[in-house]
Design a protein around this motif. Structure first.
Motif, PDB file in Angstrom:
ATOM      1  N   UNK A  23       0.989  -1.103   0.153  1.00 16.09           N
ATOM      2  CA  UNK A  23       0.030  -0.109   0.052  1.00 16.09           C
ATOM      3  C   UNK A  23       0.842   1.300  -0.126  1.00 16.09           C
ATOM      4  N   UNK A  24       0.580   2.003  -0.899  1.00 18.00           N
ATOM      5  CA  UNK A  24       1.434   3.292  -0.857  1.00 18.00           C
ATOM      6  C   UNK A  24       1.097   4.113  -1.966  1.00 18.00           C
ATOM      7  N   UNK A  25       2.244   4.953  -2.519  1.00 14.09           N
ATOM      8  CA  UNK A  25       2.043   5.997  -3.682  1.00 14.09           C
ATOM      9  C   UNK A  25       2.893   5.854  -4.868  1.00 14.09           C
ATOM     10  N   UNK A  61      -2.955   3.063   5.554  1.00 14.91           N
ATOM     11  CA  UNK A  61      -1.700   3.846   5.772  1.00 14.91           C
ATOM     12  C   UNK A  61      -1.852   5.189   5.705  1.00 14.91           C
ATOM     13  N   UNK A  63      -0.549   7.807   3.571  1.00 19.24           N
ATOM     14  CA  UNK A  63       0.071   8.242   2.575  1.00 19.24           C
ATOM     15  C   UNK A  63       0.984   9.446   2.666  1.00 19.24           C
ATOM     16  N   UNK A  64       0.474  10.428   3.356  1.00 15.38           N
ATOM     17  CA  UNK A  64       1.349  11.793   3.121  1.00 15.38           C
ATOM     18  C   UNK A  64       2.677  11.401   3.569  1.00 15.38           C
ATOM     19  N   UNK A  65       2.905  10.627   4.646  1.00 13.50           N
ATOM     20  CA  UNK A  65       4.217  10.469   5.173  1.00 13.50           C
ATOM     21  C   UNK A  65       5.095   9.873   4.285  1.00 13.50           C
ATOM     22  N   UNK A  67       5.445  11.280   1.167  1.00 14.22           N
ATOM     23  CA  UNK A  67       6.140  12.132   0.601  1.00 14.22           C
ATOM     24  C   UNK A  67       6.988  13.105   1.478  1.00 14.22           C
TER      25      UNK A  67
END
Lengths: 265, 265, 265, 265
Positions: A23-25, A61, A63-65, A67
């Motif tokens: 799970x992520x970006x 999760x 997500x902004x972490x 970035x």
């Protein structure tokens, strides 16, 4: 402060009880500093994919972490070197058991024409990928190398000439952590297995040279693949590789294609 | 020396007597130094298209000279500024009456989240295009700006919520040679006409802000287009523009789309 | 009935007073029935772009009507023939002064290998575009034809061999409304101007044939472009054309490129 | 006859002694007849990839035979059904121990708007993949389903509205050979797990419906993934699957992304 009043939905427990592998970006654009062999660093324009495993107990999760971590590490000279350190940070800050990170970028090498000696930059699509599962780290280095292939069958059966074309070789390798493999060396390995390398700038004397070089050196996609496999056989530091060779045939609209992957003990 | 013995086929006379408007090279990858507003220069990874008009008397142009000129100018700090100088060199070295040059590149701007104030780089696809016909020079500056649009119809007819989506605005402008328009300013102009700008890094308090901003500011593609046209109306230095707005609808697989171009006296 | 209670936002008056040239839908996927030369119809998978001009007095156009009209006409055998009729419907139902419509689709032609005579389907990217401004109708027929080009310079200066590659020719033409130009004929026109056509299926005797054909018939992108321009010169029904020729050089990663457009009286 | 005089280079012995896993053709365009659930067949425009394993003793495979076999089978109604039969033919005619075949194509389904009941075709990217290793056959069915996702976090923390976007779900499944899974059913499974399905044609009453449906049904990419995994858990015939969910965030230029794969006993 408003920040602490907003409900953290991602942090809620999840009742489906289903673990997720990644799970992520994806497709995050970021400038990156890459270490070069024997040279100054190079700033590249990268696309990043970052992910963690998500336990069945959590809904989402953060997500902004990803970035934020990318922003912090992207300014360091050592991100191109210390992918493992960046993954440790991701694991810790996202409270996950495994983490994965991939950068894809255009990397420029100064390329010298074979006869005139003129120099011009040539861009290669490259990638760094790191995977950290618990504390086991694996790194994959990737290059995409365009080359010329000239068809052995066409040369043999024709009274003159032979069809040739642009061919793209994609090579990914893993190697033991204490070792170092350079992009420049992988690219040279692939180019030496082709009918001829490709150059950005060729004067007439260079064009004569590469035309004759390719004609003297006909290769099927099968030949390139096997020659690359044989070359990698001479590099004991490589523990796994995959190679994909696609020839954009000048006489067809489809490609001739070959692929192989191998894990070594 | 071998160079002078090789026949120059391109230089042969051509008997068909047909002029060609553009002949050159396309998709040349090259690192480029771009001047930034109020800041240090930025190294970008560009794709270049370079061409000249070819007179009916000559068989071909000399493609390798484009790459040589690009190599010489690419190392200068001023290519991002002096496209006209580069075009003069092309015209002269290729012995042509007109020349055209376009660079397309990802340009990074540091972007501040609206509430948390956190800063992160965001990449925009930008372009510089120069056209030199005889001695008349024209320059086109281009930006591609992703924004959020929220549908006014959906908001009006629904009891709650409103569909919104990523929308890509492409804006190209020409301006009087003695003037200067910055990429940063064109990007800001477009973002101010959207339902909300897009950001690379948003914490929860920022996400609340952009969600509500978009809901308070619903826009059709027609609205964005007209607001941009009205804003450009306030910039007398702009002599020509075109704007293309494509919304990747969240409720369809097709796009809503609007386009307009205008020459001003 | 709920339908009449929902407010029609698009139909509201607009106070900015700005006309827009094109407003509509892009990238609509739809199956389409295409008329073939001397053969049965062919069902193709098309992408449609449809737009109208929007008067400064109205806030928005009615996007869903484009899809409705496309659905109605897409089931008729004659959409591939009667683009003008479809445009008249769009103009009327969207209450606009001008309308534009483009279909892009892969079109299959049965292609016979030159020596073995074996037959296999080959797909060509084609397009139909119609523009109706007030009552003036214009139609543009487009083909994208991949061919082989063999470099005359490389052949001349090399002791043996010559680099060759896949080259893509894009040809768009307009013709007088009472005339008919077939996709099959435009594709053949382009293939006859190349070093060699491209085939989906070639046995060894065919491969020998196309290799030698290309070697006997070397062409720069400039040559193909001029030969196509000369061939179109023999077709008095063509009132406008543009031709774009891009060679994906086997010795470079960039393309050699040439372009020309012309309106005829 | 010339055919028998031409040397068969591919058939020569190879001395490197290196087996290759996949050798074949890629990106072959071909019309294909697909069987539909409860309906007439559908002609689609497919891209094929076909390959065989190549023994270390032979220099090359015979690429043109793939195209010949594709031509023969492409005219049959049953290719969309009998991938295994086609693979048996490939194995035999190319004298290989394993063979692999993949078709990717746009498949159209008639889609009914939720309130107005209007019907319009919607295209889905689908794939059939067969693998035959010795005599063991495996089949993979693939769908790519665009849906709407509405962010639960944005809804929770905002006073009104919530960001939503187009999201692409890619689902591939294998199932026991004596079973049958339909594209239509896999597509419906995915759409039912989203915040809302996507439609080609929506009138105002439909737009109100899907806007409110999505708002009432907020989903992270993690939620969609887990809901799909849970649904597949109810289908005992599925022996393996992978699911990839990418949300093209309306508030970012990057995507939120989740992926999972699983083999079931």
């Amino acid at each position: 402060m408003i920040r602490f009043k907003l409900k953290d939905i991602q942090n809620l427990p999840d009742e489906r009880g289903i673990d997720i592998q990644y799970v992520g970006v994806k497709n995050v654009e970021v400038p990156l500093i890459i270490q070069r062999k024997d040279k100054d660093n190079q700033v590249v324009s990268a696309k990043a994919t970052m992910s963690v495993a998500l336990s069945g107990e959590l809904r989402g999760t953060h997500m902004s972490r990803f970035i934020e971590i990318l922003g912090e590490w992207g300014q360091k000279d050592l991100l191109g070197v210390d992918i493992e350190g960046c993954l440790q940070t991701i694991k810790q800050r996202l409270n996950a058991e495994s983490a994965r990170l991939k950068f894809e970028f255009k990397y420029f090498i100064k390329k010298q024409a074979p006869v005139s000696g003129l120099i011009s930059p040539m861009g290669y699509e490259c990638s760094f990928e790191g995977i950290l599962i618990n504390d086991k780290y694996n790194f994959i280095l990737g290059v995409e190398v365009p080359v010329t292939t000239l068809c052995p069958c066409s040369k043999e059966i024709s009274d003159y000439g032979a069809h040739n074309q642009r061919t793209l070789v994609k090579l990914n390798v893993s190697y033991a952590p204490q070792q170092m493999v350079w992009l420049e060396d992988l690219i040279a390995l692939v180019e030496n297995c082709a009918s001829s390398p490709i150059f950005p700038l060729l004067k007439r004397e260079d064009e004569k040279y590469v035309t004759e070089l390719a004609y003297n050196n006909p290769k099927f996609v099968e030949d390139i693949l096997r020659d690359i496999i044989a070359e990698i056989g001479k590099m004991p530091e490589i523990t796994w590789f995959e190679v994909d060779c696609e020839a954009f045939e000048s006489i067809h609209t489809h490609s001739a294609w070959a692929y192989h992957q191998q894990t070594r003990d």
